[in-house]
Design a protein around this motif. Structure first.
Motif: not given
Length: 204
Positions: A33-36, A73-78
């Motif tokens: 997921l983060m790699s996206t 958003s992947a950044f928001s998830i992180f």
């Protein structure tokens, strides 16, 4: 507004699941997921356009809103994942003993105590949506539906042939209108923004 609400709901569910529950290959899926975040938006635009065209959703706001409502958003998830990892487990365990369901724990206990970090995620999504130029240009055909970012580019191109600096006045005025909401938002909620960043675990 739809982008912000949709992103907060979808990213909160995903981030909380990754932070609090154990599952097989959870680390692999989270890394995937983060790699996206490394995949440029332009790479996916052609297949996305084809999908929305077949669904007859071009020239609507659906292509601009639906991805954030379903995937977030992947950044928001992180960002939220880092915060949820630090949330006290004792509070959640006490809630389970009292008979509280998992969704009630998330929405009635965890989220009310996560307002600062949720605000930060919302701010990032607002800035991204407000400044987005490529998405509206690709998916919207009707100029009456264009965003300010797109309108600014069209206005600048329409008067770019003029050499007189005074002719750039409308562009400067529209640029101010484009930037002003973000500045006001940051000035008014600066302490919440800083608090959210600190609580997220991204501090140096």
């Amino acid at each position: 507004m739809l982008n912000i609400v949709g992103t907060l709901i979808s990213t909160t569910l995903v981030a909380y699941g990754f932070a609090k529950y154990d599952a097989r290959l959870k680390g692999f899926w989270f890394a995937l997921l983060m790699s996206t975040m490394m995949v440029p938006y332009f790479v996916t635009i052609i297949p996305l356009y084809n999908i929305y065209a077949k669904l007859k959703l071009i020239n609507t706001i659906v292509p601009l809103v639906l991805p954030n409502m379903l995937a977030g958003s992947a950044f928001s998830i992180f960002l939220l994942h880092q915060f949820f990892k630090t949330f006290p487990k004792e509070i959640e365990e006490a809630s389970r003993i009292d008979g509280c369901s998992e969704l009630n724990i998330l929405f009635k206990i965890v989220m009310p105590n996560s307002k600062a970090i949720l605000f930060v995620a919302g701010i990032f999504m607002f800035v991204w949506t407000w400044n987005d130029y490529f998405g509206p240009v690709i998916f919207l055909n009707d100029q009456s539906k264009y965003t300010l970012a797109v309108g600014l580019v069209f206005l600048n191109s329409s008067i770019s042939g003029y050499k007189d600096a005074l002719d750039q006045g409308p562009v400067m005025a529209m640029s101010l209108l484009t930037v002003l909401p973000i500045i006001i938002l940051y000035v008014c909620f600066q302490k919440y923004f800083i608090k959210g960043i600190v609580n997220s675990g991204l501090k140096g």
